[in-house]
Motif scaffolding. Structure first.
Motif, mmCIF file in Angstrom:
data_model
loop_
_atom_site.group_PDB
_atom_site.id
_atom_site.type_symbol
_atom_site.label_atom_id
_atom_site.label_comp_id
_atom_site.label_asym_id
_atom_site.label_seq_id
_atom_site.Cartn_x
_atom_site.Cartn_y
_atom_site.Cartn_z
ATOM 1 N N LEU A 112 -12.413 -6.304 -2.904
ATOM 2 C CA LEU A 112 -14.397 -6.433 -2.989
ATOM 3 C C LEU A 112 -14.129 -4.556 -2.604
ATOM 4 C CD1 LEU A 112 -16.743 -6.545 -2.395
ATOM 5 C CD2 LEU A 112 -16.138 -7.326 -0.571
ATOM 6 N N LEU A 113 -13.317 -3.761 -2.044
ATOM 7 C CA LEU A 113 -13.190 -2.560 -1.510
ATOM 8 C C LEU A 113 -13.400 -1.618 -3.015
ATOM 9 C CD1 LEU A 113 -13.626 -0.870 0.690
ATOM 10 C CD2 LEU A 113 -11.697 -0.148 0.727
ATOM 11 N N ASN A 114 -12.614 -1.955 -3.808
ATOM 12 C CA ASN A 114 -12.113 -1.343 -4.805
ATOM 13 C C ASN A 114 -13.705 -1.703 -5.587
ATOM 14 O OD1 ASN A 114 -9.679 -0.858 -3.675
ATOM 15 N ND2 ASN A 114 -8.491 -2.604 -5.338
ATOM 16 N N VAL A 115 -13.818 -3.140 -5.814
ATOM 17 C CA VAL A 115 -15.125 -3.107 -6.967
ATOM 18 C C VAL A 115 -16.357 -2.192 -6.138
ATOM 19 C CG1 VAL A 115 -16.977 -4.556 -7.214
ATOM 20 C CG2 VAL A 115 -14.976 -5.586 -7.101
ATOM 21 N N LEU A 116 -16.325 -2.482 -4.964
ATOM 22 C CA LEU A 116 -17.260 -1.434 -4.660
ATOM 23 C C LEU A 116 -17.427 0.064 -4.729
ATOM 24 C CD1 LEU A 116 -17.910 -2.605 -1.418
ATOM 25 C CD2 LEU A 116 -18.838 -3.498 -3.245
ATOM 26 N N SER A 228 -18.670 17.039 1.442
ATOM 27 C CA SER A 228 -19.859 16.429 1.611
ATOM 28 C C SER A 228 -20.344 14.569 1.001
ATOM 29 C CB SER A 228 -21.222 17.121 1.626
ATOM 30 O OG SER A 228 -21.258 17.823 2.259
ATOM 31 N N PRO A 229 -19.618 13.847 0.878
ATOM 32 C CA PRO A 229 -20.217 12.661 0.090
ATOM 33 C C PRO A 229 -20.344 11.957 0.734
ATOM 34 C CG PRO A 229 -17.728 12.184 1.227
ATOM 35 C CD PRO A 229 -18.157 13.381 1.541
ATOM 36 N N SER A 230 -21.573 11.194 0.301
ATOM 37 C CA SER A 230 -22.825 10.229 0.775
ATOM 38 C C SER A 230 -21.863 8.752 1.202
ATOM 39 C CB SER A 230 -23.680 9.926 -0.436
ATOM 40 O OG SER A 230 -24.402 10.689 -0.285
ATOM 41 N N VAL A 231 -21.158 8.426 0.623
ATOM 42 C CA VAL A 231 -20.119 7.566 0.690
ATOM 43 C C VAL A 231 -18.542 7.155 1.136
ATOM 44 C CG1 VAL A 231 -19.758 4.905 0.090
ATOM 45 C CG2 VAL A 231 -21.758 6.106 -0.141
ATOM 46 N N ILE A 232 -17.564 6.288 2.393
ATOM 47 C CA ILE A 232 -16.846 7.024 2.650
ATOM 48 C C ILE A 232 -15.980 5.955 2.800
ATOM 49 C CG2 ILE A 232 -15.096 7.551 3.920
ATOM 50 C CD1 ILE A 232 -17.015 9.298 5.846
ATOM 51 N N PHE A 233 -15.046 5.051 1.425
ATOM 52 C CA PHE A 233 -14.318 4.143 1.020
ATOM 53 C C PHE A 233 -13.016 4.336 2.122
ATOM 54 C CE2 PHE A 233 -16.999 4.078 -2.286
ATOM 55 C CZ PHE A 233 -18.093 2.872 -1.400
ATOM 56 N N ALA A 234 -12.122 3.384 3.346
ATOM 57 C CA ALA A 234 -11.107 3.904 3.791
ATOM 58 C C ALA A 234 -10.324 1.706 3.127
ATOM 59 C CB ALA A 234 -11.613 3.699 4.914
ATOM 60 N N ASP A 235 -9.104 2.169 3.231
ATOM 61 C CA ASP A 235 -8.937 0.968 2.539
ATOM 62 C C ASP A 235 -7.355 0.969 3.819
ATOM 63 O OD1 ASP A 235 -7.357 -1.116 1.622
ATOM 64 O OD2 ASP A 235 -5.886 -0.373 0.040
ATOM 65 N N GLU A 236 -7.274 0.495 4.592
ATOM 66 C CA GLU A 236 -6.935 -0.116 5.895
ATOM 67 C C GLU A 236 -6.000 1.416 6.450
ATOM 68 O OE1 GLU A 236 -4.580 -3.487 5.503
ATOM 69 O OE2 GLU A 236 -5.497 -4.896 4.105
ATOM 70 N N PRO A 237 -7.222 1.817 6.981
ATOM 71 C CA PRO A 237 -6.785 3.236 7.460
ATOM 72 C C PRO A 237 -5.809 3.491 8.182
ATOM 73 C CG PRO A 237 -9.328 2.603 8.223
ATOM 74 C CD PRO A 237 -8.628 1.907 7.587
ATOM 75 N N THR A 238 -5.894 2.154 9.537
ATOM 76 C CA THR A 238 -5.001 1.890 10.305
ATOM 77 C C THR A 238 -3.541 1.735 9.749
ATOM 78 O OG1 THR A 238 -5.759 0.040 10.762
ATOM 79 C CG2 THR A 238 -6.382 1.451 11.736
ATOM 80 N N THR A 239 -3.369 1.478 9.043
ATOM 81 C CA THR A 239 -1.573 0.944 8.024
ATOM 82 C C THR A 239 -0.800 1.816 8.816
ATOM 83 O OG1 THR A 239 -2.670 -0.909 6.638
ATOM 84 C CG2 THR A 239 -0.994 -0.400 6.849
ATOM 85 N N GLY A 240 -0.207 1.301 9.356
ATOM 86 C CA GLY A 240 1.272 2.449 10.141
ATOM 87 C C GLY A 240 1.449 2.529 10.681
ATOM 88 N N LEU A 241 -0.047 3.122 11.923
ATOM 89 C CA LEU A 241 -0.354 3.892 12.732
ATOM 90 C C LEU A 241 0.099 2.862 14.328
ATOM 91 C CD1 LEU A 241 -3.108 5.014 11.678
ATOM 92 C CD2 LEU A 241 -0.826 6.264 11.548
ATOM 93 N N ASP A 242 0.321 3.068 15.610
ATOM 94 C CA ASP A 242 -0.080 2.684 16.776
ATOM 95 C C ASP A 242 -0.669 2.470 17.196
ATOM 96 O OD1 ASP A 242 -0.352 4.855 18.126
ATOM 97 O OD2 ASP A 242 1.336 5.637 17.577
ATOM 98 N N VAL A 263 -20.677 4.374 5.374
ATOM 99 C CA VAL A 263 -18.373 4.138 5.845
ATOM 100 C C VAL A 263 -18.311 2.665 5.271
ATOM 101 C CG1 VAL A 263 -16.636 4.481 7.235
ATOM 102 C CG2 VAL A 263 -18.589 6.094 7.739
ATOM 103 N N ILE A 264 -17.545 2.267 5.058
ATOM 104 C CA ILE A 264 -17.052 0.860 4.205
ATOM 105 C C ILE A 264 -15.459 1.163 3.957
ATOM 106 C CG2 ILE A 264 -16.839 -1.205 3.111
ATOM 107 C CD1 ILE A 264 -19.089 0.178 1.631
ATOM 108 N N CYS A 265 -14.922 0.279 5.287
ATOM 109 C CA CYS A 265 -13.238 0.133 5.345
ATOM 110 C C CYS A 265 -13.047 -1.416 5.212
ATOM 111 C CB CYS A 265 -12.634 0.956 7.040
ATOM 112 S SG CYS A 265 -13.217 0.311 8.299
ATOM 113 N N SER A 266 -12.149 -1.236 4.770
ATOM 114 C CA SER A 266 -11.195 -2.794 4.952
ATOM 115 C C SER A 266 -9.536 -2.469 6.339
ATOM 116 C CB SER A 266 -10.641 -2.930 3.779
ATOM 117 O OG SER A 266 -9.646 -2.508 3.274
#
Length: 732
Positions: A112-116, A228-242, A263-266
């Motif tokens: 879904l994130l990739n589609v958006l 200065s983007p209007s939309v920020i997509f983040a694909d599982e930004p917490t992966t691999g982090l404590d 801001v849209i994140c998975s």
């Protein structure tokens, strides 16, 4: 067939012409493509933000994205069935709000994130349909500026955080800005994303310790925020982090949302403090929508209507994850959980249809200053070809010269190889048996030089290519300046190792003891080293991973070694393989080294059939009619050929993305194929590119038979206006 010959072969002349054409292409190639003015005016009339407007400021244009009936299916040719990755998914993301896409593994979050983000990799087996709207208008390729923060953070490891941002700013920012303005903008980004303390620390990699995982993730965001983007997509930004670093990253995304970004994140399963930062949430399971709306009390109240109440002091994210996941521990648990999920999907689809489809999406921004927009558009560009080349040359030189661990390893290997070969071939005399020794030494010297350069390149370039693909997709620079800057930047460092190898080996083996002969020896092995590096670039451009490159590169080099002139005489090569010695960089290096060593050399003779001179030895190798200049020219042609092939491969393999087709009306008599419960997320996308994807026939949206809810579990009164207000709070 590629033919390289000093006798004026026709194919050799053609190759020279191709090399000249490549140089013309490099120096006169067109800049990044931009939209014509008519398209800019169309976007202005639509009320959406043009990608052409860029300035060194933190101003963010608000963008609201709405998606309707997003369906993604994948054809399984083996079973002749269709697997649905997404089924009629709807939702909305607003500026100033942090939207999280949650669900178990294989639920379709990344899809879904990739589609958006319009980043779904094109495939003939993939069918993608639905409707995307931006500020009330259908989305186009240039509707808005967006950033995509991927799970894997890729950077040039030897640059510091500040240098990474500064070079990215100079390459991405359109227009002419003073150094002071750019430095001030970079400082603001460093403060904004909490990178001030590590600003002068190298990014690092597996070989050199650098910034932490959380800092690297925030650096990824900073690089994406430069324009200065209007939309920020983040694909599982917490992966691999404590847990601590994950919360810091999500706090950064939360702050960006408060600054006006959409801001849209998975995310997979956040801790409670991270979940509390979400404003909106989309719950998916097996590609189907279970809930889309505000978080907090609203979502818990919604599920409590059906008898699912979150216990006190329990992380709501864990409660939701358990609620929408299928329990595969037994057949009864599978049936029970599937029945629960089907009921929740059916219930939400009925409620959202009366609110989501009934509301209209108003335009958030209307650009009125048409003159200013066109002026900004005409000012687009990152500078001239030479401007790009100078910036890329600076970056390539810093990366090559600062790579201490790699340079130390190569230095040690060059010294060790020279000492070993020098010891084995210690102070060769001029007896008849020394002829074979000299040929063997020159052959292993050519092989060692080529393999060292090839291995170094193929172990590094595939990862660097991923970075280059992302930057080129943004229109940061052209491919020509990048390849030329890489070649020139690596000349001083790349030449040092063959010279070091020859300086130690030459006197130990007591090769032809004149200074001019030593200079020619060093020049030949250096030219061979660069040709092998160019071959490594081509191998790295052909295959997707470093492991594949390390497997393919030495295999190709082995073929060149066999036809290198020592094991098989050129005149005895079968006709169908005659072309291989002509393109073998090992052969040309061996030939040049033999000519340099044997010409003018006299050997001790005891019998009439003994070889008396070096010229006779060259005749036996079929090198008698050749000269060193011919071999150097052949090496140069091989180098240009591999660089030209790399250029073509990188251009050809640019990522293409699947187009989003309009949704098709459901067929009443269409039966939905059985979906695979163990579906996996599709491959990670590459960086944004405006290249149109291929068009494919789209499967019609099936009529999903959800089944009836369990009256014991889902007994509730019909939806009322008060209940529907939960969705109206956020546009649903």
């Amino acid at each position: 067939m590629l033919k390289i010959s000093g006798k004026g072969g026709g194919v050799g002349q053609i190759l020279a012409a191709v090399a000249a054409a490549l140089l013309v292409r490099l120096f006169s190639g067109p800049g990044p493509a931009y939209l014509p003015e008519t398209e800019v005016e169309d976007e202005e009339n639509e009320g959406v933000i043009s990608d052409s407007e860029a300035s060194v400021s933190d101003k963010v244009f608000p963008v609201t994205i709405r998606w309707t009936n997003i369906t993604c299916s994948l054809d399984d040719k083996a079973s002749k069935s269709v697997r649905f990755l997404l089924k009629n998914v709807c939702g909305e993301a607003k500026p100033g709000r942090l939207l999280a896409i949650m669900g178990p593994s294989g639920s379709g979050k990344t899809t879904l994130l990739n589609v958006l983000a319009r980043q779904t990799a094109a495939s003939s087996r993939l069918h993608l349909s639905g409707l995307l709207e931006v500020n009330g208008q259908p989305m186009s390729n240039k509707s808005f500026k967006f950033a995509y923060v991927r799970q894997e953070d890729l950077f040039f490891s030897q640059l510091t955080v500040r240098e990474t941002l500064s070079l990215a700013a100079e390459l991405q920012l359109k227009g002419t800005y003073s150094k002071e303005d750019r430095d001030e903008y970079i400082d603001n980004l460093l403060f904004k994303l909490g990178l001030v303390s590590c600003a002068d620390t190298r990014v690092g990699d597996s070989k050199v310790r650098g910034v932490s995982g959380g800092e690297k993730k925030r650096l990824s965001m900073a690089c994406e925020l430069i324009a200065s983007p209007s939309v920020i997509f983040a694909d599982e930004p917490t992966t691999g982090l404590d847990a601590f670093q994950a919360e810091k990253v999500m706090e950064t995304l939360r702050q960006l949302a408060q600054d006006g970004h959409t801001v849209i994140c998975s995310i997979h399963q956040p801790r409670g403090s991270v979940y509390a930062k979400f404003d909106d949430i989309v719950l998916l399971t097996e590609g189907e929508l279970i809930y889309a709306g505000p978080t907090g009390d609203e979502i818990l109240t919604y599920f409590s209507k059906f008898g699912y109440t979150c216990p006190d002091h329990v992380n709501p994210a864990e409660f939701l994850a358990d609620l929408i996941s299928i329990d595969y521990s037994s057949s009864d648990s599978v049936n029970s959980s599937r029945k629960r999920i089907d009921s929740l999907v059916e219930s939400f689809s009925q409620q959202i249809s009366s609110t989501f489809y009934a509301t209209t999406l108003a335009k958030s921004v209307v650009l009125k200053d048409k003159t200013n927009l066109r002026r900004n558009f005409k000012g687009n560009g990152i500078g001239s070809w030479w401007r790009q080349f100078s910036l890329l040359l600076k970056r390539a030189w810093m990366q090559a010269s600062r790579d201490g661990p790699t340079n130390v390893v190569r230095t040690r290997m060059s010294i060790a190889s020279a000492l070993i070969f020098g010891s084995v071939f210690w102070r060769m005399g001029k007896s008849q048996t020394s002829i074979q020794d000299r040929m063997g030494l020159l052959q292993v010297a050519a092989i060692n030089t080529a393999m060292a350069a090839l291995t170094k390149t193929v172990s590094v370039f595939p990862k660097e290519r991923a970075i280059v693909d992302r930057e080129r997709a943004k229109g940061s620079y052209m491919l020509g300046p990048y390849l030329l800057s890489k070649l020139i930047a690596e000349v001083p460092v790349g030449a040092a190792f063959p010279l070091l190898f020859g300086t130690i080996l030459y006197p130990m083996a007591r090769l032809h003891p004149t200074l001019s002969r030593f200079g020619k020896f060093s020049g030949i092995v250096t030219a061979e080293s660069f040709a092998a590096s160019a071959m490594g670039l081509t191998v790295g451009a052909m295959v997707p991973t470093t492991e594949a490159a390390l497997a393919l590169g030495p295999s190709l080099m082995t073929v060149f070694i066999v036809f290198g002139g020592y094991y098989v005489n050129v005149d005895n090569t079968p006709i169908i393989f005659r072309w291989i010695p002509r393109v073998s960089l090992i052969r040309w290096a061996f030939q040049g080294l033999c000519i340099n060593e044997f010409k003018g050399l006299q050997f001790d003779c005891q019998n009439s059939f003994d070889i008396q001179s070096g010229e006779q030895a060259l005749e036996r190798l079929s090198f008698g009619n050749s000269n060193i200049s011919e071999t150097v020219m052949a090496q140069s042609k091989i180098l240009v050929f591999w660089y030209f092939t790399t250029y073509l491969l990188l251009e050809k393999n640019k990522p293409k993305y699947q187009p989003l087709e309009p949704p098709t009306p459901p067929q009443v008599d269409q039966i939905e194929p059985q979906s695979d419960p163990d579906q996996s997320e599709p491959d990670q996308p590459v960086e944004s590119d405006d290249s149109p994807g291929q068009s494919f026939e789209i499967l019609e949206t099936p009529n999903v038979d959800q089944g009836k809810p369990d009256p014991m579990q889902l007994e509730s009164p019909p939806a009322t206006t008060a209940q529907l207000s939960l969705f109206e709070l956020d546009g649903f």
